[in-house]
Design a protein around this motif. Sequence first.
Motif, mmCIF file in Angstrom:
data_model
loop_
_atom_site.group_PDB
_atom_site.id
_atom_site.type_symbol
_atom_site.label_atom_id
_atom_site.label_comp_id
_atom_site.label_asym_id
_atom_site.label_seq_id
_atom_site.Cartn_x
_atom_site.Cartn_y
_atom_site.Cartn_z
ATOM 1 N N PHE A 140 19.279 -72.307 97.306
ATOM 2 C CA PHE A 140 18.331 -71.075 97.444
ATOM 3 C C PHE A 140 18.796 -70.039 96.940
ATOM 4 C CE2 PHE A 140 15.445 -68.117 99.709
ATOM 5 C CZ PHE A 140 14.567 -68.424 99.093
ATOM 6 N N ALA A 141 20.227 -70.070 97.697
ATOM 7 C CA ALA A 141 21.015 -68.814 97.411
ATOM 8 C C ALA A 141 21.647 -68.845 96.099
ATOM 9 C CB ALA A 141 22.286 -68.787 98.236
ATOM 10 N N ILE A 142 21.781 -70.118 95.421
ATOM 11 C CA ILE A 142 22.373 -69.931 93.981
ATOM 12 C C ILE A 142 21.346 -69.842 92.958
ATOM 13 C CG2 ILE A 142 23.002 -71.641 92.267
ATOM 14 C CD1 ILE A 142 24.554 -73.128 94.421
ATOM 15 N N LEU A 143 20.094 -70.061 93.433
ATOM 16 C CA LEU A 143 19.080 -69.807 92.323
ATOM 17 C C LEU A 143 18.589 -68.349 92.350
ATOM 18 C CD1 LEU A 143 16.439 -72.801 93.426
ATOM 19 C CD2 LEU A 143 17.828 -72.248 91.282
ATOM 20 N N GLY A 144 18.705 -67.728 93.759
ATOM 21 C CA GLY A 144 18.518 -66.086 93.703
ATOM 22 C C GLY A 144 19.495 -65.076 93.166
ATOM 23 N N VAL A 145 20.726 -65.565 93.124
ATOM 24 C CA VAL A 145 21.818 -64.770 92.715
ATOM 25 C C VAL A 145 21.962 -65.163 91.284
ATOM 26 C CG1 VAL A 145 23.841 -66.321 92.908
ATOM 27 C CG2 VAL A 145 24.131 -64.282 93.059
ATOM 28 N N THR A 146 21.667 -66.331 90.483
ATOM 29 C CA THR A 146 21.675 -66.708 89.114
ATOM 30 C C THR A 146 20.380 -66.248 88.424
ATOM 31 O OG1 THR A 146 21.255 -68.882 89.429
ATOM 32 C CG2 THR A 146 23.541 -68.340 89.634
ATOM 33 N N SER A 147 19.635 -65.906 89.108
ATOM 34 C CA SER A 147 18.267 -65.480 88.357
ATOM 35 C C SER A 147 18.404 -64.053 87.907
ATOM 36 C CB SER A 147 17.092 -65.795 89.415
ATOM 37 O OG SER A 147 17.183 -64.959 90.223
ATOM 38 N N ILE A 159 28.035 -67.276 95.977
ATOM 39 C CA ILE A 159 27.798 -68.661 96.171
ATOM 40 C C ILE A 159 28.990 -69.216 97.046
ATOM 41 C CG2 ILE A 159 27.970 -70.813 94.859
ATOM 42 C CD1 ILE A 159 26.732 -69.231 92.450
ATOM 43 N N GLY A 160 30.231 -68.762 96.814
ATOM 44 C CA GLY A 160 31.182 -69.240 97.456
ATOM 45 C C GLY A 160 31.108 -68.919 99.165
ATOM 46 N N LEU A 161 30.799 -67.727 99.249
ATOM 47 C CA LEU A 161 30.629 -67.225 100.752
ATOM 48 C C LEU A 161 29.354 -68.032 101.462
ATOM 49 C CD1 LEU A 161 30.955 -63.417 100.700
ATOM 50 C CD2 LEU A 161 32.373 -65.023 101.499
ATOM 51 N N THR A 162 28.377 -68.315 100.610
ATOM 52 C CA THR A 162 27.135 -69.176 101.227
ATOM 53 C C THR A 162 27.796 -70.513 101.600
ATOM 54 O OG1 THR A 162 25.590 -68.051 99.896
ATOM 55 C CG2 THR A 162 24.739 -70.087 100.784
ATOM 56 N N LEU A 163 28.522 -71.038 100.491
ATOM 57 C CA LEU A 163 28.977 -72.362 100.690
ATOM 58 C C LEU A 163 29.628 -72.664 102.202
ATOM 59 C CD1 LEU A 163 29.280 -75.528 99.803
ATOM 60 C CD2 LEU A 163 31.245 -74.878 98.729
ATOM 61 N N ALA A 164 30.554 -71.554 102.184
ATOM 62 C CA ALA A 164 31.470 -71.451 103.541
ATOM 63 C C ALA A 164 30.731 -71.192 104.883
ATOM 64 C CB ALA A 164 32.492 -70.263 103.566
ATOM 65 N N PHE A 165 29.552 -70.368 104.849
ATOM 66 C CA PHE A 165 28.725 -70.338 105.911
ATOM 67 C C PHE A 165 27.881 -71.563 106.286
ATOM 68 C CE2 PHE A 165 24.725 -68.209 103.913
ATOM 69 C CZ PHE A 165 24.022 -68.892 104.463
ATOM 70 N N VAL A 166 27.428 -72.310 105.209
ATOM 71 C CA VAL A 166 26.868 -73.488 105.612
ATOM 72 C C VAL A 166 27.722 -74.609 106.305
ATOM 73 C CG1 VAL A 166 24.932 -73.352 104.128
ATOM 74 C CG2 VAL A 166 26.751 -74.679 103.174
ATOM 75 N N HIS A 167 29.085 -74.615 105.750
ATOM 76 C CA HIS A 167 30.178 -75.371 106.254
ATOM 77 C C HIS A 167 30.205 -75.046 107.803
ATOM 78 C CE1 HIS A 167 30.898 -77.152 102.442
ATOM 79 N NE2 HIS A 167 31.828 -78.019 103.037
ATOM 80 N N ILE A 168 30.343 -73.872 108.053
ATOM 81 C CA ILE A 168 30.637 -73.327 109.409
ATOM 82 C C ILE A 168 29.675 -74.209 110.448
ATOM 83 C CG2 ILE A 168 30.461 -71.435 111.072
ATOM 84 C CD1 ILE A 168 31.742 -69.671 108.663
ATOM 85 N N VAL A 169 28.308 -74.189 110.120
ATOM 86 C CA VAL A 169 27.500 -74.902 110.736
ATOM 87 C C VAL A 169 27.411 -76.278 110.701
ATOM 88 C CG1 VAL A 169 24.704 -75.188 111.330
ATOM 89 C CG2 VAL A 169 25.796 -72.786 110.721
ATOM 90 N N GLY A 170 27.739 -76.809 109.472
ATOM 91 C CA GLY A 170 27.569 -78.334 109.168
ATOM 92 C C GLY A 170 28.930 -78.932 109.525
ATOM 93 N N ILE A 171 29.977 -78.444 109.461
ATOM 94 C CA ILE A 171 31.256 -79.270 109.700
ATOM 95 C C ILE A 171 31.295 -79.951 110.980
ATOM 96 C CG2 ILE A 171 33.957 -79.248 110.202
ATOM 97 C CD1 ILE A 171 33.898 -77.176 107.948
ATOM 98 N N PRO A 172 30.952 -79.343 112.069
ATOM 99 C CA PRO A 172 30.764 -80.211 113.244
ATOM 100 C C PRO A 172 29.818 -81.320 113.486
ATOM 101 C CG PRO A 172 30.935 -77.562 113.820
ATOM 102 C CD PRO A 172 30.494 -77.856 112.311
ATOM 103 N N LEU A 173 28.687 -81.253 112.733
ATOM 104 C CA LEU A 173 27.632 -82.154 112.608
ATOM 105 C C LEU A 173 27.709 -83.062 111.651
ATOM 106 C CD1 LEU A 173 24.476 -79.315 112.696
ATOM 107 C CD2 LEU A 173 25.740 -80.522 114.689
ATOM 108 N N THR A 174 28.004 -83.007 110.546
ATOM 109 C CA THR A 174 28.351 -83.981 109.563
ATOM 110 C C THR A 174 29.559 -83.822 108.776
ATOM 111 O OG1 THR A 174 27.062 -82.755 107.525
ATOM 112 C CG2 THR A 174 25.614 -84.009 109.081
ATOM 113 N N GLY A 175 30.410 -82.838 108.825
ATOM 114 C CA GLY A 175 31.222 -82.518 107.876
ATOM 115 C C GLY A 175 31.035 -81.784 106.611
#
Length: 227
Positions: A140-147, A159-175
């Motif tokens: 969703f973030a990618i579509l917004g910033v590239t449009s 895009i890089g910062l968005t990937l980092a912040f989804v990793h902050i939440v996701g790493i403890p759950l699924t990696g």
Amino acid sequence: MVSIKKYSAEFIGTMILVFMGCGSAVVLGAAVGGGHLAVALAFGLAIVATAYVIGNISGCHVNPAVSLAMLINKKIDVKDFIGYIVAQFAGAIAGAALLMLIVHLGVADQTHALGANTALNIGITGSFVVEVILTAIFVFAILGVTSDAGKKNVAGIVIGLTLAFVHIVGIPLTGTSVNPARSLGPAIFAGGESLSNVWVFIAAPLVGAVIAVCLFKLISSKKEEIA
């Protein structure tokens, strides 16, 4: 010739993403705290770096879920979509192979699985749901910033910062996958549970990408009506 350059860029970009992102987990571990945040940042910075190198060549998808979103959004055609995902999966496998080489040379693998994703923490269903949500946010973030052409200069950072912040939440759950290629590469070499459950981390990001496109089209049409 142009297509070969684009596919080569996607191969190299995905290889770098897997090597640097998963490599940070291999070296540092991904326990919540310093290692967890460092791994999240490594994935994000890998995207920032590659975006400003190959963005003008291929768009720097380095992710089949992103390419699927761009296909649905009519930014690429079916031929390029196929070429992109083949290059991305090949690049991810190459990146994981380089990590395996380093581990064989004596570097201790803190994840014991080359940074492969895991469904053990919250189960198959929970992992699927988490990956759908995280991928939808990321795409969703990618579509917004590239449009918006006016945001071109900052797109890689966003895009890089968005990937980092989804990793902050996701790493403890699924990696954190949000990228089928990133998941398959390490899983092939890790084998076992990582390989048997990799379908979750291939399918869920694709579903999340479709949801992101639908949501973005919905708000985009509303925005146009208001304007």
